[in-house]
Design an enzyme around this catalytic site. Sequence first.
Site, PDB file in Angstrom:
ATOM      1  N   ALA A  66      -9.086  -2.026  -0.510  1.00  8.17           N
ATOM      2  CA  ALA A  66     -10.136  -1.925  -1.523  1.00  8.17           C
ATOM      3  C   ALA A  66      -9.509  -2.278  -2.865  1.00  8.17           C
ATOM      4  O   ALA A  66      -8.283  -2.224  -3.027  1.00  8.17           O
ATOM      5  CB  ALA A  66     -10.692  -0.510  -1.540  1.00  8.17           C
ATOM      6  N   GLY A 109      -8.505  -0.642   2.996  1.00  8.00           N
ATOM      7  CA  GLY A 109      -9.823  -1.175   3.311  1.00  8.00           C
ATOM      8  C   GLY A 109      -9.770  -2.433   4.172  1.00  8.00           C
ATOM      9  O   GLY A 109     -10.710  -2.708   4.927  1.00  8.00           O
ATOM     10  N   GLU A 112      -9.442  -1.223   7.614  1.00  5.88           N
ATOM     11  CA  GLU A 112     -10.725  -0.596   7.971  1.00  5.88           C
ATOM     12  C   GLU A 112     -11.793  -1.643   8.248  1.00  5.88           C
ATOM     13  O   GLU A 112     -12.604  -1.504   9.171  1.00  5.88           O
ATOM     14  CB  GLU A 112     -11.160   0.346   6.838  1.00  5.88           C
ATOM     15  CG  GLU A 112     -10.198   1.507   6.673  1.00  5.88           C
ATOM     16  CD  GLU A 112     -10.452   2.314   5.403  1.00  5.88           C
ATOM     17  OE1 GLU A 112     -10.364   1.729   4.299  1.00  5.88           O
ATOM     18  OE2 GLU A 112     -10.754   3.507   5.513  1.00  5.88           O
ATOM     19  N   GLU A 132      -3.243   4.390   1.601  1.00  4.05           N
ATOM     20  CA  GLU A 132      -3.948   5.025   0.483  1.00  4.05           C
ATOM     21  C   GLU A 132      -3.195   6.216  -0.085  1.00  4.05           C
ATOM     22  O   GLU A 132      -3.236   6.485  -1.286  1.00  4.05           O
ATOM     23  CB  GLU A 132      -5.343   5.479   0.928  1.00  4.05           C
ATOM     24  CG  GLU A 132      -6.337   4.348   1.149  1.00  4.05           C
ATOM     25  CD  GLU A 132      -6.326   3.783   2.558  1.00  4.05           C
ATOM     26  OE1 GLU A 132      -5.362   4.052   3.317  1.00  4.05           O
ATOM     27  OE2 GLU A 132      -7.281   3.060   2.907  1.00  4.05           O
TER      28      GLU A 132
HETATM   29  N1  CAA Z   1      -6.533  -4.080  -5.257  1.00  7.44           N
HETATM   30  C1  CAA Z   1      -6.528  -4.830  -6.352  1.00  7.44           C
HETATM   31  N2  CAA Z   1      -5.654  -5.838  -6.544  1.00  7.44           N
HETATM   32  C2  CAA Z   1      -4.758  -6.092  -5.562  1.00  7.44           C
HETATM   33  C3  CAA Z   1      -4.729  -5.340  -4.376  1.00  7.44           C
HETATM   34  C4  CAA Z   1      -5.675  -4.303  -4.242  1.00  7.44           C
HETATM   35  N3  CAA Z   1      -5.746  -3.554  -3.120  1.00  7.44           N
HETATM   36  N4  CAA Z   1      -3.725  -5.819  -3.591  1.00  7.44           N
HETATM   37  C5  CAA Z   1      -3.178  -6.827  -4.274  1.00  7.44           C
HETATM   38  N5  CAA Z   1      -3.781  -7.008  -5.462  1.00  7.44           N
HETATM   39  C6  CAA Z   1      -3.477  -7.983  -6.499  1.00  7.44           C
HETATM   40  C7  CAA Z   1      -2.237  -7.612  -7.253  1.00  7.44           C
HETATM   41  O1  CAA Z   1      -2.529  -6.669  -8.264  1.00  7.44           O
HETATM   42  C8  CAA Z   1      -1.793  -8.925  -7.810  1.00  7.44           C
HETATM   43  O2  CAA Z   1      -2.583  -9.241  -8.928  1.00  7.44           O
HETATM   44  P1  CAA Z   1      -1.883  -9.749 -10.305  1.00  7.44           P
HETATM   45  O3  CAA Z   1      -1.319 -11.080  -9.920  1.00  7.44           O
HETATM   46  O4  CAA Z   1      -3.023  -9.821 -11.263  1.00  7.44           O
HETATM   47  O5  CAA Z   1      -0.836  -8.749 -10.644  1.00  7.44           O
HETATM   48  C9  CAA Z   1      -2.185  -9.901  -6.703  1.00  7.44           C
HETATM   49  O6  CAA Z   1      -3.171  -9.237  -5.919  1.00  7.44           O
HETATM   50  C10 CAA Z   1      -1.032 -10.271  -5.793  1.00  7.44           C
HETATM   51  O7  CAA Z   1      -0.464  -9.062  -5.289  1.00  7.44           O
HETATM   52  P2  CAA Z   1       1.119  -8.743  -5.381  1.00  7.44           P
HETATM   53  O8  CAA Z   1       1.724  -9.423  -6.536  1.00  7.44           O
HETATM   54  O9  CAA Z   1       1.262  -7.272  -5.264  1.00  7.44           O
HETATM   55  O10 CAA Z   1       1.588  -9.471  -4.022  1.00  7.44           O
HETATM   56  P3  CAA Z   1       2.889  -9.107  -3.162  1.00  7.44           P
HETATM   57  O11 CAA Z   1       3.020 -10.216  -2.168  1.00  7.44           O
HETATM   58  O12 CAA Z   1       4.041  -8.799  -4.043  1.00  7.44           O
HETATM   59  O13 CAA Z   1       2.534  -7.740  -2.406  1.00  7.44           O
HETATM   60  C11 CAA Z   1       1.103  -6.246  -1.126  1.00  7.44           C
HETATM   61  C12 CAA Z   1       1.523  -7.708  -1.429  1.00  7.44           C
HETATM   62  C13 CAA Z   1       2.280  -5.508  -0.477  1.00  7.44           C
HETATM   63  C14 CAA Z   1      -0.068  -6.311  -0.166  1.00  7.44           C
HETATM   64  C15 CAA Z   1       0.720  -5.544  -2.445  1.00  7.44           C
HETATM   65  O14 CAA Z   1      -0.199  -6.356  -3.135  1.00  7.44           O
HETATM   66  C16 CAA Z   1       0.077  -4.196  -2.250  1.00  7.44           C
HETATM   67  O15 CAA Z   1       0.756  -3.224  -1.980  1.00  7.44           O
HETATM   68  N6  CAA Z   1      -1.275  -4.098  -2.404  1.00  7.44           N
HETATM   69  C17 CAA Z   1      -1.996  -2.865  -2.321  1.00  7.44           C
HETATM   70  C18 CAA Z   1      -2.091  -2.362  -0.881  1.00  7.44           C
HETATM   71  C19 CAA Z   1      -2.838  -1.053  -0.858  1.00  7.44           C
HETATM   72  O16 CAA Z   1      -2.420  -0.048  -1.355  1.00  7.44           O
HETATM   73  N7  CAA Z   1      -4.046  -1.087  -0.220  1.00  7.44           N
HETATM   74  C20 CAA Z   1      -4.884   0.090  -0.140  1.00  7.44           C
HETATM   75  C21 CAA Z   1      -5.884   0.069  -1.262  1.00  7.44           C
HETATM   76  S1  CAA Z   1      -6.804   1.599  -1.411  1.00  7.44           S
HETATM   77  C22 CAA Z   1      -8.020   1.456  -0.254  1.00  7.44           C
HETATM   78  O17 CAA Z   1      -8.119   0.500   0.468  1.00  7.44           O
HETATM   79  C23 CAA Z   1      -9.014   2.606  -0.204  1.00  7.44           C
HETATM   80  C24 CAA Z   1      -9.861   2.615   1.028  1.00  7.44           C
HETATM   81  O18 CAA Z   1      -9.529   3.102   2.087  1.00  7.44           O
HETATM   82  C25 CAA Z   1     -11.208   2.085   0.974  1.00  7.44           C
END
Ligand code: CAA
Length: 258
Positions: A66, A109, A112, A132
């Site tokens: 998400a 998400g 999911e 999360e």
């Molecule tokens: N939300 C918003 N933006 C996101 C995102 C997310 N879940 N995942 C990645 N992005 C964005 C980053 O902020 C980044 O944007 P900027 O260039 O503006 O900084 C861009 O996408 C590229 O991401 P990274 O630079 O982080 O890419 P990476 O290759 O270094 O890392 C990754 C990849 C390990 C997937 C890392 O992006 C990450 O950890 N993302 C979040 C994963 C996460 O925590 N997901 C759970 C979200 S909460 C949820 O989903 C709630 C639910 O159950 C409904």
Amino acid sequence: TNTYETILVERKGRVALVTLNRPKALNALNLQVMNEVVEATEALDRDPDVGCIVLTGSAKAFAAGADIKEMQPQGYMDMYLNDWFTAWDRLGALRTPTLAAVSGYALGGGCELAMLCDILLASDTAVFGQPEIKLGVIPGIGGSQRLTRAVGKAKAMELCLTGRTMDAAEAERAGLVSRIVPADELLAEALSVAETVAGMSAPVAMMAKEAVNRAFETTLAEGVRFERRVFHAVFAVADQKEGMAAFVEKRKPDFRHR
Ligand code: CAA
């Protein structure tokens, strides 16, 4: 004619392909993506010429979760009054079979969303998890329930409590995905599986999907009773006659309801 901003919708015969298309955010699922996916797939679900819907992302990310930036400022009343993420339930309620083709990150998400689909195919680069907890929240699109049903309590607890991710091989061993396909063949294989499904009798495929899904919602005795009723009902579908006649006559079936 693609009127959406965050997804691409294509038709390939009786198969529809929906591609998440927010590459700069690794397909993070904000509310716009949710609304577009739900709207598009509900329209495809209503179209009798669509027999299977494939949902995919990019090579790097099916969806990285998400949208964290969108959620960050929200408070309880925002989440509650907007009924945040509840529209995703409508994807799981479609009657047309759905297939998630997952390459790269399927986190939070994203995981999911993949689990909301009926068939889950992964490429060898796929990464699954419910991280999360590392953000100080818990899964919100059914992950704590569907992951637990898919892989069991032991692994689901560990993933949800530590945020550890699983690679494709672990996800396949655990029963989360049906098969692993080399990354460069994933889309072709997904479309081929979808074409196979779309070639079946559409109402019978819907009934098969409904019967399998019932296993997640009820007791064994009730589920078997439901299956028996639907099994009897398919004998009222012309395609039962066609499918069985084709077998007896040693030819390919030409199902009417497609
Ligand atoms: N939300 C918003 N933006 C996101 C995102 C997310 N879940 N995942 C990645 N992005 C964005 C980053 O902020 C980044 O944007 P900027 O260039 O503006 O900084 C861009 O996408 C590229 O991401 P990274 O630079 O982080 O890419 P990476 O290759 O270094 O890392 C990754 C990849 C390990 C997937 C890392 O992006 C990450 O950890 N993302 C979040 C994963 C996460 O925590 N997901 C759970 C979200 S909460 C949820 O989903 C709630 C639910 O159950 C409904």
